[in-house]
Design a protein around this motif. Sequence first.
Motif, PDB file in Angstrom:
ATOM      1  N   PHE A 152       0.817  -1.210   0.000  1.00  0.00           N
ATOM      2  CA  PHE A 152       0.000   0.000   0.000  1.00  0.00           C
ATOM      3  C   PHE A 152       0.852   1.262   0.000  1.00  0.00           C
ATOM      4  N   THR A 153       0.278   2.318  -0.557  1.00  0.00           N
ATOM      5  CA  THR A 153       0.914   3.625  -0.466  1.00  0.00           C
ATOM      6  C   THR A 153       0.701   4.174   0.941  1.00  0.00           C
ATOM      7  N   GLU A 154       1.463   5.204   1.280  1.00  0.00           N
ATOM      8  CA  GLU A 154       1.311   5.822   2.594  1.00  0.00           C
ATOM      9  C   GLU A 154      -0.102   6.379   2.770  1.00  0.00           C
ATOM     10  N   ARG A 155      -0.631   6.961   1.701  1.00  0.00           N
ATOM     11  CA  ARG A 155      -1.981   7.535   1.768  1.00  0.00           C
ATOM     12  C   ARG A 155      -3.031   6.439   1.950  1.00  0.00           C
ATOM     13  N   LEU A 157      -2.638   3.630   3.487  1.00  0.00           N
ATOM     14  CA  LEU A 157      -2.566   3.200   4.888  1.00  0.00           C
ATOM     15  C   LEU A 157      -3.273   4.190   5.797  1.00  0.00           C
ATOM     16  N   GLU A 158      -3.161   5.486   5.480  1.00  0.00           N
ATOM     17  CA  GLU A 158      -3.851   6.506   6.265  1.00  0.00           C
ATOM     18  C   GLU A 158      -5.368   6.361   6.128  1.00  0.00           C
ATOM     19  N   VAL A 159      -5.820   6.063   4.921  1.00  0.00           N
ATOM     20  CA  VAL A 159      -7.253   5.855   4.691  1.00  0.00           C
ATOM     21  C   VAL A 159      -7.733   4.617   5.438  1.00  0.00           C
ATOM     22  N   MET A 160      -6.954   3.547   5.418  1.00  0.00           N
ATOM     23  CA  MET A 160      -7.320   2.325   6.135  1.00  0.00           C
ATOM     24  C   MET A 160      -7.420   2.580   7.636  1.00  0.00           C
ATOM     25  N   TYR A 186      -9.235   5.683  -3.332  1.00  0.00           N
ATOM     26  CA  TYR A 186      -8.294   4.947  -2.476  1.00  0.00           C
ATOM     27  C   TYR A 186      -8.940   3.671  -1.934  1.00  0.00           C
ATOM     28  N   ILE A 187     -10.190   3.783  -1.523  1.00  0.00           N
ATOM     29  CA  ILE A 187     -10.898   2.610  -0.993  1.00  0.00           C
ATOM     30  C   ILE A 187     -11.024   1.532  -2.061  1.00  0.00           C
ATOM     31  N   THR A 188     -11.352   1.933  -3.279  1.00  0.00           N
ATOM     32  CA  THR A 188     -11.439   0.971  -4.382  1.00  0.00           C
ATOM     33  C   THR A 188     -10.104   0.264  -4.588  1.00  0.00           C
ATOM     34  N   SER A 189      -9.018   1.027  -4.543  1.00  0.00           N
ATOM     35  CA  SER A 189      -7.684   0.451  -4.701  1.00  0.00           C
ATOM     36  C   SER A 189      -7.362  -0.532  -3.584  1.00  0.00           C
ATOM     37  N   LEU A 191      -9.510  -2.236  -1.727  1.00  0.00           N
ATOM     38  CA  LEU A 191     -10.346  -3.425  -1.894  1.00  0.00           C
ATOM     39  C   LEU A 191      -9.760  -4.357  -2.952  1.00  0.00           C
ATOM     40  N   GLN A 192      -9.256  -3.778  -4.026  1.00  0.00           N
ATOM     41  CA  GLN A 192      -8.671  -4.592  -5.096  1.00  0.00           C
ATOM     42  C   GLN A 192      -7.404  -5.292  -4.632  1.00  0.00           C
ATOM     43  N   LYS A 193      -6.576  -4.587  -3.871  1.00  0.00           N
ATOM     44  CA  LYS A 193      -5.313  -5.155  -3.400  1.00  0.00           C
ATOM     45  C   LYS A 193      -5.516  -6.244  -2.352  1.00  0.00           C
ATOM     46  N   THR A 194      -6.586  -6.119  -1.574  1.00  0.00           N
ATOM     47  CA  THR A 194      -6.824  -7.064  -0.475  1.00  0.00           C
ATOM     48  C   THR A 194      -7.823  -8.162  -0.813  1.00  0.00           C
ATOM     49  N   ASN A 195      -8.519  -8.005  -1.946  1.00  0.00           N
ATOM     50  CA  ASN A 195      -9.578  -8.942  -2.335  1.00  0.00           C
ATOM     51  C   ASN A 195     -10.718  -8.951  -1.329  1.00  0.00           C
ATOM     52  N   LEU A 196     -10.927  -7.802  -0.668  1.00  0.00           N
ATOM     53  CA  LEU A 196     -12.043  -7.629   0.247  1.00  0.00           C
ATOM     54  C   LEU A 196     -13.194  -6.988  -0.517  1.00  0.00           C
ATOM     55  N   THR A 197     -14.351  -6.862   0.145  1.00  0.00           N
ATOM     56  CA  THR A 197     -15.522  -6.360  -0.571  1.00  0.00           C
ATOM     57  C   THR A 197     -16.146  -5.099   0.019  1.00  0.00           C
ATOM     58  N   HIS A 198     -15.845  -4.761   1.279  1.00  0.00           N
ATOM     59  CA  HIS A 198     -16.447  -3.555   1.844  1.00  0.00           C
ATOM     60  C   HIS A 198     -15.657  -3.007   3.030  1.00  0.00           C
ATOM     61  N   ARG A 199     -16.078  -1.856   3.492  1.00  0.00           N
ATOM     62  CA  ARG A 199     -15.328  -1.071   4.477  1.00  0.00           C
ATOM     63  C   ARG A 199     -15.077  -1.806   5.796  1.00  0.00           C
ATOM     64  N   THR A 200     -16.068  -2.537   6.276  1.00  0.00           N
ATOM     65  CA  THR A 200     -15.898  -3.209   7.566  1.00  0.00           C
ATOM     66  C   THR A 200     -14.752  -4.213   7.504  1.00  0.00           C
ATOM     67  N   GLN A 201     -14.637  -4.906   6.374  1.00  0.00           N
ATOM     68  CA  GLN A 201     -13.532  -5.848   6.215  1.00  0.00           C
ATOM     69  C   GLN A 201     -12.189  -5.114   6.226  1.00  0.00           C
ATOM     70  N   ILE A 202     -12.165  -3.926   5.635  1.00  0.00           N
ATOM     71  CA  ILE A 202     -10.931  -3.125   5.651  1.00  0.00           C
ATOM     72  C   ILE A 202     -10.554  -2.773   7.091  1.00  0.00           C
ATOM     73  N   ALA A 203     -11.540  -2.402   7.896  1.00  0.00           N
ATOM     74  CA  ALA A 203     -11.273  -2.031   9.288  1.00  0.00           C
ATOM     75  C   ALA A 203     -10.661  -3.193  10.056  1.00  0.00           C
ATOM     76  N   ILE A 204     -11.251  -4.372   9.938  1.00  0.00           N
ATOM     77  CA  ILE A 204     -10.719  -5.552  10.631  1.00  0.00           C
ATOM     78  C   ILE A 204      -9.343  -5.910  10.080  1.00  0.00           C
ATOM     79  N   TYR A 205      -9.213  -5.868   8.760  1.00  0.00           N
ATOM     80  CA  TYR A 205      -7.938  -6.167   8.106  1.00  0.00           C
ATOM     81  C   TYR A 205      -6.826  -5.272   8.654  1.00  0.00           C
ATOM     82  N   TYR A 206      -7.123  -3.985   8.758  1.00  0.00           N
ATOM     83  CA  TYR A 206      -6.101  -3.044   9.207  1.00  0.00           C
ATOM     84  C   TYR A 206      -5.721  -3.284  10.660  1.00  0.00           C
ATOM     85  N   ILE A 207      -6.714  -3.577  11.496  1.00  0.00           N
ATOM     86  CA  ILE A 207      -6.447  -3.720  12.930  1.00  0.00           C
ATOM     87  C   ILE A 207      -5.570  -4.937  13.222  1.00  0.00           C
ATOM     88  N   LYS A 208      -5.915  -6.097  12.650  1.00  0.00           N
ATOM     89  CA  LYS A 208      -5.149  -7.285  13.007  1.00  0.00           C
ATOM     90  C   LYS A 208      -4.921  -8.250  11.866  1.00  0.00           C
TER      91      LYS A 208
END
Length: 212
Positions: A152-155, A157-160, A186-189, A191-208
């Motif tokens: 990920f880019t620095e930006r 990671l900040e969005v995540m 950024y969110i679309t990018s 999601l594509q990099k992580t193969n996730l589908t929505h924001r809540t998954q991004i939140a969990i992904y980022y935390i742990k």
Amino acid sequence: MSIRLVIADDDVLIRESLKIILSYDKEIEVIDIFENGKDLVDFLLKNTIDIALVDVRMPILNGVKATYEIVKNTKTKVVILTTFDEDEYIREGIRNGAMGYLLKNTKPDKIIETIKIVNNGIAVIQEEILNKLSSNMMDKDNGKEKIDKSLFTERELEVMEAIAEGLSNKEISKKLFISEGTVKNYITSILQKTNLTHRTQIAIYYIKGFIK
């Protein structure tokens, strides 16, 4: 235009109480209530509903399996009702595409607020649930960080991080001094990099770490 909503819970007292409470809000129209996941899914396949408020533990078809069928086959957004000891179900619900997660003892005004937020396309996970999930993941992973930050880019990671804090796109844009459109890109990018589908998954992904 009112939010068309259905409720599924095997406890008759809970589903009838929710029906009465939510019906007081002029922006919400409770269309029907169900006692199991199968009847819920069958109804949603034939009717246009905005939000389904779904209990985790139900007979015939439980809430997380019902969520999978609903997300796969309809445009209805799912808000899951859970108890504090059902984190395995919550993780499965995240994978299956639910957009909201609330404890059953949540105050009515918070439930109503969550329904309206989710209806606008923003995922909501209650702070107590998020904290419990992240704590359990830390225990299982022995504190090892699993995210490969080089992806990920620095930006990004900040969005995540901002998403994990529960901020909306508008709030993120203000915090990072970028437009809402740029936040969405950024969110679309991500999601594509992580193969996730929505924001809540991004939140969990980022935390742990990875949630797939």
